[in-house]
Scaffold this motif. Structure first.
Motif, PDB file in Angstrom:
ATOM      1  N   GLU A 169      -8.387   8.880  -1.951  1.00 27.13           N
ATOM      2  CA  GLU A 169      -8.888   8.744  -0.584  1.00 27.13           C
ATOM      3  C   GLU A 169      -8.613  10.039   0.177  1.00 27.13           C
ATOM      4  OE1 GLU A 169     -10.524   6.042   0.105  1.00 27.13           O
ATOM      5  OE2 GLU A 169      -9.906   4.897  -1.648  1.00 27.13           O
TER       6      GLU A 169
ATOM      7  N   ALA B  32      -5.471   1.999  -8.131  1.00 28.46           N
ATOM      8  CA  ALA B  32      -5.366   3.288  -7.440  1.00 28.46           C
ATOM      9  C   ALA B  32      -6.752   3.823  -7.135  1.00 28.46           C
ATOM     10  CB  ALA B  32      -4.595   4.294  -8.296  1.00 28.46           C
TER      11      ALA B  32
ATOM     12  N   SER C  33      -4.116   6.816  -3.359  1.00 25.17           N
ATOM     13  CA  SER C  33      -3.769   5.561  -2.703  1.00 25.17           C
ATOM     14  C   SER C  33      -3.577   4.459  -3.734  1.00 25.17           C
ATOM     15  CB  SER C  33      -4.888   5.174  -1.736  1.00 25.17           C
ATOM     16  OG  SER C  33      -4.590   3.973  -1.073  1.00 25.17           O
TER      17      SER C  33
ATOM     18  N   GLU D 199       5.068  10.271   0.203  1.00 18.76           N
ATOM     19  CA  GLU D 199       4.107   9.802   1.191  1.00 18.76           C
ATOM     20  C   GLU D 199       3.980  10.802   2.342  1.00 18.76           C
ATOM     21  OE1 GLU D 199       4.711   5.462   1.896  1.00 18.76           O
ATOM     22  OE2 GLU D 199       6.187   5.720   0.283  1.00 18.76           O
TER      23      GLU D 199
ATOM     24  N   ASN E 102       0.846  -1.188   0.000  1.00 16.52           N
ATOM     25  CA  ASN E 102       0.000   0.000   0.000  1.00 16.52           C
ATOM     26  C   ASN E 102       0.879   1.233   0.000  1.00 16.52           C
ATOM     27  OD1 ASN E 102      -1.636  -2.160   1.527  1.00 16.52           O
ATOM     28  ND2 ASN E 102      -3.143  -0.621   0.984  1.00 16.52           N
ATOM     29  N   CYS E 103       0.386   2.288  -0.617  1.00 12.43           N
ATOM     30  CA  CYS E 103       1.109   3.544  -0.625  1.00 12.43           C
ATOM     31  C   CYS E 103       0.106   4.679  -0.798  1.00 12.43           C
ATOM     32  CB  CYS E 103       2.115   3.558  -1.777  1.00 12.43           C
ATOM     33  SG  CYS E 103       3.079   5.071  -1.881  1.00 12.43           S
ATOM     34  N   ASN E 104       0.194   5.683   0.062  1.00 16.86           N
ATOM     35  CA  ASN E 104      -0.596   6.900  -0.086  1.00 16.86           C
ATOM     36  C   ASN E 104       0.352   8.016  -0.480  1.00 16.86           C
ATOM     37  OD1 ASN E 104      -3.184   5.938   0.762  1.00 16.86           O
ATOM     38  ND2 ASN E 104      -2.363   5.847   2.829  1.00 16.86           N
TER      39      ASN E 104
ATOM     40  N   SER F  21      -6.714  10.370   2.500  1.00 14.84           N
ATOM     41  CA  SER F  21      -5.272  10.346   2.789  1.00 14.84           C
ATOM     42  C   SER F  21      -4.415  10.653   1.566  1.00 14.84           C
ATOM     43  CB  SER F  21      -4.885   8.981   3.358  1.00 14.84           C
ATOM     44  OG  SER F  21      -5.237   7.958   2.443  1.00 14.84           O
TER      45      SER F  21
ATOM     46  N   TYR G  62      -2.818   0.276  -4.183  1.00 10.46           N
ATOM     47  CA  TYR G  62      -2.765  -1.060  -3.595  1.00 10.46           C
ATOM     48  C   TYR G  62      -2.193  -1.970  -4.673  1.00 10.46           C
ATOM     49  CZ  TYR G  62      -3.952  -5.584  -1.736  1.00 10.46           C
ATOM     50  OH  TYR G  62      -3.873  -6.878  -1.283  1.00 10.46           O
TER      51      TYR G  62
END
Length: 102
Positions: free
Chosen positions: A60, A57, A65, A96, A8-10, A62, A67
């Motif tokens: 969000e 993608a 995002s 991030e 995961n990466c935001n 945040s 996955y």
């Protein structure tokens, strides 16, 4: 090890950015390795949720995002390239938020 794992990466690409900026992001999507297109409005690379390897993608609260389900070295390379391309195209350093990128 070449084991498939989830990642995961935001990123600090926020949903409130103007449409012109999101158009730029959509163009970046298309030039990233593995691009296969949108399904139900969700961008995918390499495959979709039912496949062994895929990236998706979503926007969000945040930030943008991602996955992914793939081996770690491929993921690390792919997301580093996305950050680099997005930084060039958007004109601000993309990273991030938990690493201090705002």
């Amino acid at each position: 090890m070449n084991r498939i794992t989830s990642h995961n990466c935001n990123l600090n690409i926020w949903g409130y950015l103007p449409d012109e900026e999101w158009d730029k992001v959509a163009n970046i999507y298309k030039f990233m390795p593995g691009w296969i297109g949108y399904k139900d409005g969700i961008p995918y690379w390499f495959g979709q949720e039912n496949d062994d390897v895929f990236i998706e993608a979503s926007v969000e609260p945040s930030g943008l995002s991602f996955y992914a389900q793939m081996n770690k070295s491929d993921w690390d390379s792919w997301i580093a390239r996305f950050k680099l391309e997005a930084t060039k195209v958007l004109g601000f350093e993309v990273g991030e938020p938990e690493d201090g990128y705002v």
